[in-house]
Design an enzyme around this catalytic site. Structure first.
Site, PDB file in Angstrom:
ATOM      1  N   LYS A  23      20.778  35.176  88.834  1.00 41.88           N
ATOM      2  CA  LYS A  23      19.567  34.850  88.061  1.00 41.88           C
ATOM      3  C   LYS A  23      18.343  34.933  88.965  1.00 41.88           C
ATOM      4  CE  LYS A  23      17.898  31.146  84.997  1.00 41.88           C
ATOM      5  NZ  LYS A  23      18.204  29.797  84.459  1.00 41.88           N
ATOM      6  N   SER A  43      18.221  29.445  79.430  1.00 43.77           N
ATOM      7  CA  SER A  43      17.338  30.405  80.062  1.00 43.77           C
ATOM      8  C   SER A  43      18.072  31.482  80.875  1.00 43.77           C
ATOM      9  CB  SER A  43      16.355  29.672  80.969  1.00 43.77           C
ATOM     10  OG  SER A  43      17.046  29.066  82.054  1.00 43.77           O
ATOM     11  N   SER A 101      20.965  25.652  80.254  1.00 39.52           N
ATOM     12  CA  SER A 101      20.620  27.057  80.506  1.00 39.52           C
ATOM     13  C   SER A 101      21.760  27.928  81.009  1.00 39.52           C
ATOM     14  CB  SER A 101      19.454  27.140  81.496  1.00 39.52           C
ATOM     15  OG  SER A 101      18.250  26.817  80.838  1.00 39.52           O
TER      16      SER A 101
END
Lengths: 100, 487
Positions: free
Chosen positions: B79, B154, B178
Protein backbone atom coordinates in the site's frame (compact mmCIF):
# COMPACT_ATOMS: atom_id res chain seq x y z
CA UNK A 1 -27.91 24.18 11.92
CA UNK A 2 -25.20 23.30 14.46
CA UNK A 3 -22.17 23.98 12.28
CA UNK A 4 -22.30 27.32 10.49
CA UNK A 5 -20.17 28.59 7.63
CA UNK A 6 -18.55 31.02 10.06
CA UNK A 7 -17.57 28.19 12.41
CA UNK A 8 -16.13 26.24 9.52
CA UNK A 9 -14.02 29.21 8.49
CA UNK A 10 -12.81 29.73 12.07
CA UNK A 11 -11.91 26.03 12.35
CA UNK A 12 -10.19 26.13 8.95
CA UNK A 13 -8.06 29.03 10.17
CA UNK A 14 -6.93 26.94 13.15
CA UNK A 15 -5.75 24.08 10.92
CA UNK A 16 -4.31 26.34 8.22
CA UNK A 17 -6.75 25.48 5.47
CA UNK A 18 -7.96 28.18 3.11
CA UNK A 19 -11.48 27.15 2.10
CA UNK A 20 -12.37 30.47 0.51
CA UNK A 21 -9.39 30.57 -1.79
CA UNK A 22 -11.37 30.22 -5.00
CA UNK A 23 -13.94 33.00 -4.64
CA UNK A 24 -17.61 32.44 -5.33
CA UNK A 25 -17.27 28.85 -6.39
CA UNK A 26 -15.72 28.10 -3.03
CA UNK A 27 -18.54 29.99 -1.27
CA UNK A 28 -21.06 27.52 -2.71
CA UNK A 29 -18.97 24.52 -1.77
CA UNK A 30 -18.43 26.06 1.67
CA UNK A 31 -22.17 25.93 2.30
CA UNK A 32 -22.17 22.30 1.14
CA UNK A 33 -19.22 21.49 3.38
CA UNK A 34 -20.92 23.11 6.37
CA UNK A 35 -24.04 21.03 5.71
CA UNK A 36 -21.98 17.82 5.43
CA UNK A 37 -20.10 18.50 8.67
CA UNK A 38 -23.30 19.53 10.41
CA UNK A 39 -24.80 16.18 9.44
CA UNK A 40 -21.77 14.32 10.79
CA UNK A 41 -21.60 16.33 14.04
CA UNK A 42 -25.30 15.74 14.67
CA UNK A 43 -24.68 12.02 14.30
CA UNK A 44 -21.88 12.27 16.89
CA UNK A 45 -24.47 13.40 19.42
CA UNK A 46 -25.54 9.78 19.93
CA UNK A 47 -22.45 9.51 22.12
CA UNK A 48 -24.51 11.37 24.72
CA UNK A 49 -26.92 8.44 24.90
CA UNK A 50 -24.24 6.29 26.55
CA UNK A 51 -23.82 6.73 30.28
CA UNK A 52 -20.13 7.35 30.93
CA UNK A 53 -20.36 8.70 34.47
CA UNK A 54 -17.25 7.60 36.36
CA UNK A 55 -15.68 6.10 33.21
CA UNK A 56 -12.05 7.02 32.57
CA UNK A 57 -11.26 8.05 29.00
CA UNK A 58 -9.29 5.51 26.95
CA UNK A 59 -6.80 7.11 24.56
CA UNK A 60 -4.88 3.97 23.56
CA UNK A 61 -5.88 0.30 23.54
CA UNK A 62 -2.40 -0.82 24.67
CA UNK A 63 -2.59 -3.00 27.77
CA UNK A 64 0.94 -4.39 27.52
CA UNK A 65 4.24 -2.95 28.68
CA UNK A 66 6.14 -1.02 26.06
CA UNK A 67 9.86 -1.51 26.65
CA UNK A 68 11.88 1.69 26.19
CA UNK A 69 14.73 1.45 23.71
CA UNK A 70 18.28 2.07 24.76
CA UNK A 71 19.36 5.67 24.41
CA UNK A 72 22.22 5.19 22.00
CA UNK A 73 23.21 7.17 18.94
CA UNK A 74 22.83 5.39 15.64
CA UNK A 75 24.03 6.36 12.20
CA UNK A 76 21.04 6.23 9.90
CA UNK A 77 20.77 8.69 7.04
CA UNK A 78 22.89 11.53 5.79
CA UNK A 79 21.70 15.14 5.79
CA UNK A 80 21.79 15.07 1.99
CA UNK A 81 19.41 12.10 1.89
CA UNK A 82 17.02 13.74 4.30
CA UNK A 83 17.00 17.11 2.62
CA UNK A 84 16.57 15.61 -0.86
CA UNK A 85 12.77 15.87 -0.54
CA UNK A 86 12.78 19.54 0.51
CA UNK A 87 10.72 21.77 -1.77
CA UNK A 88 13.49 24.38 -1.62
CA UNK A 89 16.98 24.01 -0.20
CA UNK A 90 20.36 25.65 -0.04
CA UNK A 91 23.18 23.30 0.81
CA UNK A 92 22.00 21.35 3.84
CA UNK A 93 19.44 23.98 4.83
CA UNK A 94 15.69 24.15 4.25
CA UNK A 95 14.70 27.43 2.62
CA UNK A 96 11.47 28.84 4.05
CA UNK A 97 9.45 31.98 3.34
CA UNK A 98 9.90 35.05 5.57
CA UNK A 99 8.79 34.27 9.13
CA UNK A 100 8.37 37.86 10.34
CA UNK B 1 -4.03 -28.09 -17.70
CA UNK B 2 -2.24 -26.63 -14.72
CA UNK B 3 -3.37 -23.30 -13.25
CA UNK B 4 -1.66 -20.17 -14.60
CA UNK B 5 1.17 -18.98 -12.37
CA UNK B 6 -0.61 -15.79 -11.33
CA UNK B 7 -3.46 -17.75 -9.79
CA UNK B 8 -1.28 -19.91 -7.55
CA UNK B 9 -1.41 -19.25 -3.85
CA UNK B 10 1.67 -17.78 -2.19
CA UNK B 11 2.36 -21.11 -0.51
CA UNK B 12 2.01 -23.01 -3.79
CA UNK B 13 4.36 -20.57 -5.53
CA UNK B 14 6.91 -21.06 -2.73
CA UNK B 15 6.58 -24.86 -2.95
CA UNK B 16 7.16 -24.81 -6.71
CA UNK B 17 10.28 -22.70 -6.28
CA UNK B 18 11.51 -25.10 -3.59
CA UNK B 19 11.01 -27.98 -6.06
CA UNK B 20 12.82 -26.02 -8.74
CA UNK B 21 9.89 -26.06 -11.17
CA UNK B 22 9.45 -22.30 -11.19
CA UNK B 23 11.78 -19.34 -10.71
CA UNK B 24 11.29 -15.91 -9.13
CA UNK B 25 11.66 -14.39 -12.61
CA UNK B 26 8.82 -16.54 -13.92
CA UNK B 27 6.59 -15.39 -11.06
CA UNK B 28 7.52 -11.75 -11.61
CA UNK B 29 6.87 -12.15 -15.35
CA UNK B 30 3.48 -13.70 -14.63
CA UNK B 31 2.53 -10.87 -12.27
CA UNK B 32 3.52 -8.12 -14.70
CA UNK B 33 1.73 -9.91 -17.53
CA UNK B 34 -1.34 -9.96 -15.32
CA UNK B 35 -0.86 -6.28 -14.46
CA UNK B 36 -0.72 -5.51 -18.19
CA UNK B 37 -3.93 -7.49 -18.68
CA UNK B 38 -5.96 -6.10 -15.79
CA UNK B 39 -4.61 -2.74 -14.69
CA UNK B 40 -6.51 -0.77 -17.30
CA UNK B 41 -9.73 -2.14 -15.84
CA UNK B 42 -9.05 -1.95 -12.10
CA UNK B 43 -6.37 0.76 -11.60
CA UNK B 44 -4.95 -0.88 -8.48
CA UNK B 45 -1.41 0.52 -8.63
CA UNK B 46 0.00 4.02 -8.25
CA UNK B 47 3.61 3.09 -8.95
CA UNK B 48 4.87 -0.05 -10.66
CA UNK B 49 8.29 -1.27 -9.50
CA UNK B 50 8.89 -3.38 -12.60
CA UNK B 51 12.55 -2.60 -13.12
CA UNK B 52 13.43 -3.17 -9.47
CA UNK B 53 11.32 -6.35 -9.28
CA UNK B 54 12.86 -7.85 -12.41
CA UNK B 55 16.36 -7.01 -11.16
CA UNK B 56 15.65 -8.60 -7.76
CA UNK B 57 14.29 -11.73 -9.44
CA UNK B 58 17.24 -11.91 -11.84
CA UNK B 59 19.64 -11.73 -8.88
CA UNK B 60 17.98 -14.91 -7.52
CA UNK B 61 18.52 -16.85 -10.75
CA UNK B 62 20.42 -20.08 -10.27
CA UNK B 63 20.19 -19.86 -6.49
CA UNK B 64 18.28 -22.41 -4.46
CA UNK B 65 15.53 -20.92 -2.31
CA UNK B 66 16.66 -20.14 1.20
CA UNK B 67 14.35 -22.09 3.55
CA UNK B 68 15.05 -19.52 6.27
CA UNK B 69 13.48 -16.84 4.06
CA UNK B 70 9.72 -17.32 4.24
CA UNK B 71 8.91 -15.16 1.22
CA UNK B 72 11.89 -15.95 -0.99
CA UNK B 73 11.13 -14.91 -4.58
CA UNK B 74 7.48 -14.05 -3.88
CA UNK B 75 6.05 -10.95 -5.65
CA UNK B 76 4.18 -8.75 -3.18
CA UNK B 77 2.57 -5.31 -3.50
CA UNK B 78 2.59 -2.67 -0.79
CA UNK B 79 0.00 0.00 0.00
CA UNK B 80 1.34 3.39 -0.96
CA UNK B 81 1.15 4.67 2.61
CA UNK B 82 4.13 2.49 3.64
CA UNK B 83 7.59 3.92 2.96
CA UNK B 84 9.83 2.18 0.42
CA UNK B 85 13.40 3.41 0.11
CA UNK B 86 14.01 5.03 -3.26
CA UNK B 87 10.46 4.34 -4.49
CA UNK B 88 7.99 7.18 -4.21
CA UNK B 89 5.40 6.88 -1.48
CA UNK B 90 2.46 9.19 -2.05
CA UNK B 91 -0.26 8.17 0.43
CA UNK B 92 -2.41 8.77 -2.70
CA UNK B 93 -2.10 12.51 -2.04
CA UNK B 94 -0.94 15.45 -4.14
CA UNK B 95 0.85 16.47 -0.95
CA UNK B 96 3.32 13.58 -1.31
CA UNK B 97 3.10 13.05 -5.06
CA UNK B 98 6.87 13.36 -5.49
CA UNK B 99 8.03 12.13 -2.08
CA UNK B 100 10.79 9.53 -2.26
CA UNK B 101 11.50 8.05 1.18
CA UNK B 102 15.15 7.78 2.20
CA UNK B 103 14.35 4.66 4.23
CA UNK B 104 12.26 1.48 4.27
CA UNK B 105 9.42 1.01 6.70
CA UNK B 106 10.06 -1.75 9.27
CA UNK B 107 7.63 -4.07 7.48
CA UNK B 108 9.23 -3.43 4.09
CA UNK B 109 12.65 -4.19 5.52
CA UNK B 110 11.24 -7.42 6.95
CA UNK B 111 9.71 -8.34 3.56
CA UNK B 112 13.01 -7.78 1.80
CA UNK B 113 14.97 -9.70 4.44
CA UNK B 114 12.54 -12.59 3.92
CA UNK B 115 13.27 -12.54 0.18
CA UNK B 116 10.03 -10.92 -1.06
CA UNK B 117 10.03 -8.93 -4.30
CA UNK B 118 8.02 -5.69 -4.28
CA UNK B 119 6.03 -5.30 -7.49
CA UNK B 120 3.95 -2.18 -6.95
CA UNK B 121 2.74 0.54 -4.60
CA UNK B 122 -1.01 0.24 -4.47
CA UNK B 123 -3.78 2.79 -4.65
CA UNK B 124 -5.78 3.82 -1.60
CA UNK B 125 -7.97 6.55 -0.23
CA UNK B 126 -5.84 9.63 0.37
CA UNK B 127 -3.94 9.23 3.67
CA UNK B 128 -6.07 6.06 4.20
CA UNK B 129 -9.19 8.13 4.84
CA UNK B 130 -12.08 6.40 3.14
CA UNK B 131 -13.90 3.12 2.63
CA UNK B 132 -14.00 2.88 -1.15
CA UNK B 133 -10.64 3.97 -2.69
CA UNK B 134 -12.57 6.73 -4.47
CA UNK B 135 -10.72 9.41 -2.51
CA UNK B 136 -7.31 8.78 -4.05
CA UNK B 137 -5.99 12.04 -5.47
CA UNK B 138 -4.94 10.18 -8.63
CA UNK B 139 -7.68 7.76 -9.75
CA UNK B 140 -10.33 5.41 -8.45
CA UNK B 141 -9.73 1.67 -8.15
CA UNK B 142 -12.43 -0.71 -9.37
CA UNK B 143 -13.47 -4.07 -7.96
CA UNK B 144 -12.17 -7.04 -10.00
CA UNK B 145 -15.50 -8.80 -9.45
CA UNK B 146 -17.44 -5.96 -11.10
CA UNK B 147 -15.56 -2.95 -12.41
CA UNK B 148 -18.56 -0.64 -11.95
CA UNK B 149 -18.23 -1.17 -8.19
CA UNK B 150 -15.86 -0.08 -5.46
CA UNK B 151 -13.17 -2.43 -4.10
CA UNK B 152 -13.71 -1.09 -0.57
CA UNK B 153 -11.08 0.95 1.18
CA UNK B 154 -8.87 2.34 2.16
CA UNK B 155 -6.52 -0.50 1.08
CA UNK B 156 -8.60 -1.02 -2.07
CA UNK B 157 -5.64 -1.16 -4.43
CA UNK B 158 -4.01 -3.87 -2.30
CA UNK B 159 -7.13 -6.06 -2.23
CA UNK B 160 -7.89 -5.51 -5.92
CA UNK B 161 -4.29 -6.33 -6.90
CA UNK B 162 -4.40 -9.59 -4.93
CA UNK B 163 -7.85 -10.58 -6.25
CA UNK B 164 -6.73 -9.87 -9.82
CA UNK B 165 -3.60 -12.01 -9.53
CA UNK B 166 -1.19 -9.07 -9.92
CA UNK B 167 0.76 -10.32 -6.88
CA UNK B 168 0.62 -13.11 -4.32
CA UNK B 169 -0.03 -10.92 -1.29
CA UNK B 170 -0.14 -7.26 -0.35
CA UNK B 171 0.45 -5.18 2.74
CA UNK B 172 -2.41 -2.92 3.76
CA UNK B 173 -3.13 -0.74 6.75
CA UNK B 174 -6.24 -0.80 8.90
CA UNK B 175 -7.32 2.15 11.03
CA UNK B 176 -11.07 1.45 11.14
CA UNK B 177 -11.49 -1.46 8.73
CA UNK B 178 -9.18 -0.57 5.85
CA UNK B 179 -7.78 -4.10 5.48
CA UNK B 180 -10.92 -6.04 6.38
CA UNK B 181 -13.42 -4.11 4.26
CA UNK B 182 -11.57 -4.24 0.91
CA UNK B 183 -10.52 -7.86 1.56
CA UNK B 184 -14.18 -8.69 2.16
CA UNK B 185 -15.51 -6.82 -0.88
CA UNK B 186 -12.83 -8.26 -3.22
CA UNK B 187 -13.06 -11.86 -1.97
CA UNK B 188 -9.62 -11.94 -0.30
CA UNK B 189 -8.42 -12.86 3.16
CA UNK B 190 -7.22 -9.95 5.29
CA UNK B 191 -5.76 -9.83 8.78
CA UNK B 192 -5.86 -6.78 10.98
CA UNK B 193 -3.38 -7.67 13.74
CA UNK B 194 -3.68 -6.58 17.35
CA UNK B 195 -2.67 -2.97 17.93
CA UNK B 196 1.00 -3.28 18.95
CA UNK B 197 1.69 -6.55 17.07
CA UNK B 198 3.29 -5.02 13.96
CA UNK B 199 5.61 -2.01 13.89
CA UNK B 200 4.23 1.08 12.19
CA UNK B 201 7.66 2.64 11.72
CA UNK B 202 7.62 4.06 8.21
CA UNK B 203 3.85 4.03 7.74
CA UNK B 204 2.43 7.51 7.15
CA UNK B 205 0.40 8.11 10.33
CA UNK B 206 -3.36 8.70 10.25
CA UNK B 207 -4.87 7.69 13.62
CA UNK B 208 -1.96 6.74 15.84
CA UNK B 209 -3.99 4.92 18.49
CA UNK B 210 -5.68 2.84 15.78
CA UNK B 211 -3.38 2.25 12.77
CA UNK B 212 -2.07 -1.28 12.15
CA UNK B 213 -0.32 -2.86 9.18
CA UNK B 214 -1.43 -6.30 8.03
CA UNK B 215 -1.53 -8.73 5.10
CA UNK B 216 -4.11 -9.29 2.37
CA UNK B 217 -3.80 -12.51 0.34
CA UNK B 218 -5.85 -15.18 -1.39
CA UNK B 219 -5.78 -17.76 1.41
CA UNK B 220 -5.54 -17.82 5.20
CA UNK B 221 -2.21 -19.64 5.09
CA UNK B 222 -0.77 -17.06 2.67
CA UNK B 223 -1.78 -14.30 5.08
CA UNK B 224 -0.33 -16.23 8.02
CA UNK B 225 2.97 -16.59 6.18
CA UNK B 226 3.21 -12.83 5.58
CA UNK B 227 2.14 -12.02 9.15
CA UNK B 228 4.86 -14.30 10.51
CA UNK B 229 7.39 -12.17 8.62
CA UNK B 230 6.14 -8.70 9.60
CA UNK B 231 5.07 -9.29 13.22
CA UNK B 232 7.43 -8.55 16.07
CA UNK B 233 8.88 -5.98 18.36
CA UNK B 234 10.58 -2.90 16.93
CA UNK B 235 12.37 -0.38 19.13
CA UNK B 236 11.50 2.32 16.59
CA UNK B 237 7.76 2.03 17.28
CA UNK B 238 7.10 2.73 20.94
CA UNK B 239 3.61 1.21 20.67
CA UNK B 240 4.94 -2.10 19.38
CA UNK B 241 4.66 -4.60 22.22
CA UNK B 242 7.18 -7.18 23.33
CA UNK B 243 4.67 -10.03 23.41
CA UNK B 244 5.80 -13.51 22.27
CA UNK B 245 4.92 -14.36 18.68
CA UNK B 246 2.74 -17.36 17.87
CA UNK B 247 3.08 -19.96 15.14
CA UNK B 248 0.68 -18.36 12.65
CA UNK B 249 1.40 -20.77 9.79
CA UNK B 250 1.15 -23.78 12.08
CA UNK B 251 -2.23 -22.50 13.28
CA UNK B 252 -3.64 -22.99 9.77
CA UNK B 253 -3.46 -26.76 10.28
CA UNK B 254 -6.69 -26.66 12.27
CA UNK B 255 -9.52 -28.55 10.58
CA UNK B 256 -12.22 -28.79 13.25
CA UNK B 257 -13.68 -26.32 15.73
CA UNK B 258 -14.52 -28.76 18.53
CA UNK B 259 -14.28 -27.26 21.98
CA UNK B 260 -14.46 -23.67 20.75
CA UNK B 261 -17.17 -21.21 21.71
CA UNK B 262 -17.92 -18.56 19.10
CA UNK B 263 -19.96 -15.50 20.03
CA UNK B 264 -22.40 -13.73 17.73
CA UNK B 265 -22.73 -10.10 18.84
CA UNK B 266 -26.48 -9.62 18.36
CA UNK B 267 -26.10 -5.91 17.65
CA UNK B 268 -23.84 -6.74 14.69
CA UNK B 269 -26.41 -9.07 13.12
CA UNK B 270 -29.49 -7.04 13.84
CA UNK B 271 -30.09 -4.29 11.35
CA UNK B 272 -28.84 -2.79 8.16
CA UNK B 273 -27.51 -6.05 6.74
CA UNK B 274 -28.54 -6.82 3.20
CA UNK B 275 -30.51 -10.05 2.90
CA UNK B 276 -27.74 -11.78 0.95
CA UNK B 277 -25.01 -10.69 3.38
CA UNK B 278 -26.99 -12.07 6.30
CA UNK B 279 -27.78 -15.30 4.44
CA UNK B 280 -24.18 -16.02 3.42
CA UNK B 281 -22.76 -15.16 6.85
CA UNK B 282 -25.43 -17.21 8.67
CA UNK B 283 -24.49 -20.14 6.44
CA UNK B 284 -20.87 -19.66 7.51
CA UNK B 285 -21.97 -19.78 11.15
CA UNK B 286 -23.84 -23.02 10.40
CA UNK B 287 -20.61 -24.37 8.94
CA UNK B 288 -18.79 -23.47 12.16
CA UNK B 289 -21.40 -25.44 14.10
CA UNK B 290 -21.00 -28.43 11.76
CA UNK B 291 -17.26 -28.25 12.41
CA UNK B 292 -17.94 -28.65 16.11
CA UNK B 293 -18.08 -25.09 17.46
CA UNK B 294 -20.57 -24.01 20.07
CA UNK B 295 -22.22 -20.78 19.01
CA UNK B 296 -23.91 -18.38 21.38
CA UNK B 297 -25.26 -14.86 21.22
CA UNK B 298 -23.41 -12.12 23.07
CA UNK B 299 -24.09 -8.41 23.52
CA UNK B 300 -21.79 -5.49 22.71
CA UNK B 301 -22.34 -1.75 22.66
CA UNK B 302 -24.39 -0.82 19.61
CA UNK B 303 -22.15 -0.41 16.56
CA UNK B 304 -23.60 3.06 15.94
CA UNK B 305 -21.64 4.21 19.00
CA UNK B 306 -18.49 2.91 17.33
CA UNK B 307 -19.11 5.08 14.27
CA UNK B 308 -19.53 8.24 16.32
CA UNK B 309 -16.66 7.38 18.65
CA UNK B 310 -14.29 6.43 15.85
CA UNK B 311 -14.93 9.42 13.63
CA UNK B 312 -14.34 11.82 16.54
CA UNK B 313 -11.13 10.14 17.75
CA UNK B 314 -9.64 9.17 14.37
CA UNK B 315 -10.34 12.63 12.93
CA UNK B 316 -8.83 14.30 15.99
CA UNK B 317 -5.70 12.17 15.67
CA UNK B 318 -5.57 12.81 11.92
CA UNK B 319 -5.80 16.55 12.41
CA UNK B 320 -2.73 16.47 14.65
CA UNK B 321 -0.79 13.92 12.57
CA UNK B 322 -1.38 15.82 9.35
CA UNK B 323 -0.24 19.10 10.89
CA UNK B 324 3.27 18.02 9.87
CA UNK B 325 2.41 18.61 6.20
CA UNK B 326 3.21 22.29 5.95
CA UNK B 327 5.24 22.55 2.74
CA UNK B 328 8.52 23.23 4.55
CA UNK B 329 10.66 20.08 4.80
CA UNK B 330 9.03 17.74 2.30
CA UNK B 331 5.82 17.49 0.32
CA UNK B 332 4.01 20.06 -1.78
CA UNK B 333 4.83 23.75 -1.39
CA UNK B 334 2.34 26.02 -3.08
CA UNK B 335 3.86 29.45 -2.62
CA UNK B 336 2.61 32.24 -0.34
CA UNK B 337 4.36 35.46 0.56
CA UNK B 338 5.10 34.60 4.16
CA UNK B 339 5.26 31.51 6.36
CA UNK B 340 1.62 31.48 7.39
CA UNK B 341 0.35 32.08 3.85
CA UNK B 342 2.66 29.32 2.61
CA UNK B 343 1.28 26.85 5.17
CA UNK B 344 -2.26 27.64 4.10
CA UNK B 345 -1.59 27.57 0.39
CA UNK B 346 0.36 24.30 0.57
CA UNK B 347 -2.17 22.49 2.73
CA UNK B 348 -5.13 23.78 0.73
CA UNK B 349 -3.59 22.66 -2.56
CA UNK B 350 -2.10 19.41 -1.24
CA UNK B 351 -5.06 17.84 0.58
CA UNK B 352 -8.17 16.47 -1.13
CA UNK B 353 -11.79 16.98 -0.01
CA UNK B 354 -12.16 14.01 2.35
CA UNK B 355 -8.85 14.72 4.08
CA UNK B 356 -9.89 18.34 4.57
CA UNK B 357 -13.26 17.23 5.99
CA UNK B 358 -11.53 14.96 8.51
CA UNK B 359 -8.98 17.61 9.51
CA UNK B 360 -11.81 20.11 10.01
CA UNK B 361 -13.85 17.58 11.98
CA UNK B 362 -10.87 16.68 14.16
CA UNK B 363 -9.87 20.29 14.74
CA UNK B 364 -13.47 21.11 15.65
CA UNK B 365 -13.63 18.19 18.12
CA UNK B 366 -10.36 19.27 19.74
CA UNK B 367 -11.08 22.99 19.85
CA UNK B 368 -11.86 24.96 22.94
CA UNK B 369 -15.49 24.52 23.99
CA UNK B 370 -15.97 21.23 22.16
CA UNK B 371 -13.11 19.11 23.57
CA UNK B 372 -15.10 17.73 26.51
CA UNK B 373 -18.31 17.25 24.53
CA UNK B 374 -16.70 15.34 21.69
CA UNK B 375 -13.11 14.19 22.18
CA UNK B 376 -13.18 13.31 25.85
CA UNK B 377 -16.69 11.90 25.64
CA UNK B 378 -15.65 9.70 22.70
CA UNK B 379 -12.61 8.48 24.66
CA UNK B 380 -14.90 7.43 27.52
CA UNK B 381 -17.23 5.65 25.12
CA UNK B 382 -14.14 3.92 23.71
CA UNK B 383 -13.39 2.43 27.11
CA UNK B 384 -16.95 1.13 27.39
CA UNK B 385 -16.73 -0.42 23.90
CA UNK B 386 -13.37 -2.00 24.76
CA UNK B 387 -14.71 -3.41 28.03
CA UNK B 388 -17.71 -4.91 26.23
CA UNK B 389 -15.44 -6.74 23.79
CA UNK B 390 -13.23 -7.96 26.66
CA UNK B 391 -16.26 -9.25 28.56
CA UNK B 392 -17.60 -11.09 25.50
CA UNK B 393 -14.19 -12.62 24.79
CA UNK B 394 -13.91 -13.91 28.36
CA UNK B 395 -16.56 -16.49 27.55
CA UNK B 396 -15.94 -16.86 23.82
CA UNK B 397 -12.82 -17.88 21.91
CA UNK B 398 -13.76 -15.53 19.09
CA UNK B 399 -16.66 -13.43 17.81
CA UNK B 400 -18.22 -13.67 14.36
CA UNK B 401 -19.96 -10.97 12.33
CA UNK B 402 -20.21 -9.85 8.72
CA UNK B 403 -17.37 -7.56 7.61
CA UNK B 404 -19.69 -5.06 5.96
CA UNK B 405 -23.46 -4.67 5.86
CA UNK B 406 -23.60 -4.94 2.06
CA UNK B 407 -21.54 -6.26 -0.85
CA UNK B 408 -19.53 -3.86 -3.05
CA UNK B 409 -21.56 -0.78 -3.94
CA UNK B 410 -21.51 1.21 -7.18
CA UNK B 411 -18.66 3.62 -7.80
CA UNK B 412 -19.75 7.18 -7.15
CA UNK B 413 -22.93 6.29 -5.31
CA UNK B 414 -21.84 7.68 -1.92
CA UNK B 415 -19.08 10.19 -2.56
CA UNK B 416 -21.31 13.19 -1.83
CA UNK B 417 -22.66 11.73 1.40
CA UNK B 418 -19.75 11.24 3.82
CA UNK B 419 -21.96 9.95 6.65
CA UNK B 420 -23.47 7.21 4.47
CA UNK B 421 -19.96 6.13 3.55
CA UNK B 422 -18.79 6.23 7.18
CA UNK B 423 -21.62 3.82 8.01
CA UNK B 424 -20.11 1.19 5.70
CA UNK B 425 -17.45 0.73 8.41
CA UNK B 426 -20.08 0.06 11.05
CA UNK B 427 -19.03 -3.55 11.71
CA UNK B 428 -15.26 -3.04 11.70
CA UNK B 429 -14.79 0.11 13.80
CA UNK B 430 -15.41 -1.38 17.26
CA UNK B 431 -12.58 -3.88 16.78
CA UNK B 432 -10.21 -1.04 15.89
CA UNK B 433 -11.23 1.04 18.89
CA UNK B 434 -10.59 -1.98 21.15
CA UNK B 435 -7.27 -2.72 19.39
CA UNK B 436 -8.22 -6.36 18.78
CA UNK B 437 -7.15 -8.66 15.92
CA UNK B 438 -9.62 -9.78 13.27
CA UNK B 439 -9.62 -11.85 10.09
CA UNK B 440 -11.77 -11.02 7.09
CA UNK B 441 -12.60 -14.34 5.40
CA UNK B 442 -14.53 -14.88 2.15
CA UNK B 443 -17.79 -16.57 3.21
CA UNK B 444 -19.25 -17.02 -0.27
CA UNK B 445 -20.88 -15.09 -3.08
CA UNK B 446 -24.10 -13.17 -2.46
CA UNK B 447 -26.91 -14.97 -4.30
CA UNK B 448 -28.41 -11.65 -5.46
CA UNK B 449 -25.33 -9.71 -6.55
CA UNK B 450 -22.89 -12.54 -7.28
CA UNK B 451 -20.31 -10.53 -5.28
CA UNK B 452 -18.08 -11.66 -2.39
CA UNK B 453 -19.34 -11.51 1.18
CA UNK B 454 -16.82 -11.35 4.02
CA UNK B 455 -17.05 -12.91 7.47
CA UNK B 456 -15.23 -11.16 10.32
CA UNK B 457 -13.57 -13.33 12.98
CA UNK B 458 -12.58 -11.25 15.99
CA UNK B 459 -10.10 -12.56 18.55
CA UNK B 460 -8.49 -11.78 21.87
CA UNK B 461 -5.57 -9.34 21.93
CA UNK B 462 -2.37 -10.96 20.61
CA UNK B 463 -4.18 -14.22 19.78
CA UNK B 464 -3.89 -13.96 16.02
CA UNK B 465 -3.15 -17.70 15.89
CA UNK B 466 -6.56 -18.43 17.43
CA UNK B 467 -8.52 -16.59 14.75
CA UNK B 468 -6.21 -17.80 11.97
CA UNK B 469 -6.97 -21.39 13.03
CA UNK B 470 -10.72 -20.76 13.00
CA UNK B 471 -10.47 -19.03 9.62
CA UNK B 472 -8.44 -21.91 8.16
CA UNK B 473 -10.94 -24.52 9.34
CA UNK B 474 -13.84 -22.54 7.88
CA UNK B 475 -11.96 -21.82 4.65
CA UNK B 476 -11.60 -25.58 4.03
CA UNK B 477 -15.34 -26.06 4.18
CA UNK B 478 -16.90 -22.84 2.89
CA UNK B 479 -17.70 -22.52 -0.83
CA UNK B 480 -14.80 -21.40 -3.03
CA UNK B 481 -15.39 -18.08 -4.79
CA UNK B 482 -13.54 -18.90 -8.01
CA UNK B 483 -11.95 -16.27 -10.25
CA UNK B 484 -13.17 -12.65 -10.20
CA UNK B 485 -15.72 -12.16 -12.96
CA UNK B 486 -15.11 -8.52 -13.85
CA UNK B 487 -11.67 -8.78 -15.46
Amino acid sequence: MRVTKEQILATAALCRLDLAANGEEAAGSLAGLAAQLDNVIRYMDILNNMDTDGVQPLYSPLQHPQPPRSDTAEKTRTAAEIIANAPEREGNFFVVPPVI
Amino acid sequence: MSAPLHSLTLIEAGDRMARGTVTPSALVDACFARIAQTEEKIHACITLCEQEARAAAAAMAGINPDPAKALWGIPISVKDVICTKGIRTTAASRMLEHFIPPYDAFVVRRLKEAGAIITAKTNMDEFAMGSSTEFSAFFKTANPWDTTRVPGGSSGGSAASVAAGQCFASLGTDTGGSIRLPAGLCGCVGIKPTYGRVSRYGAVAFGSSLDQIGPIARTVKDCAQVLSVIAGCDPKDATCCDVPLQDYVGATGRTGLEGLTLGLPVEYWREGLSAETERVCRAAVDTAVKLGATVKEVSLSGPAYSIACYYVLASAEASTNLARFDGMRYGLRAGGKDLSACYKASRSAGFGPEVKRRILLGTYALSSGYYDAYYEKAAKVRRRITEDFAAALEHCDALLSPVSPVTAWELGSMVEDPLALYKMDILTLGVSLAGLPAVSLPAGLGPDSGLPVGLQIIGRAFDEAGIIGIAAALENTLPKLGEPKGI
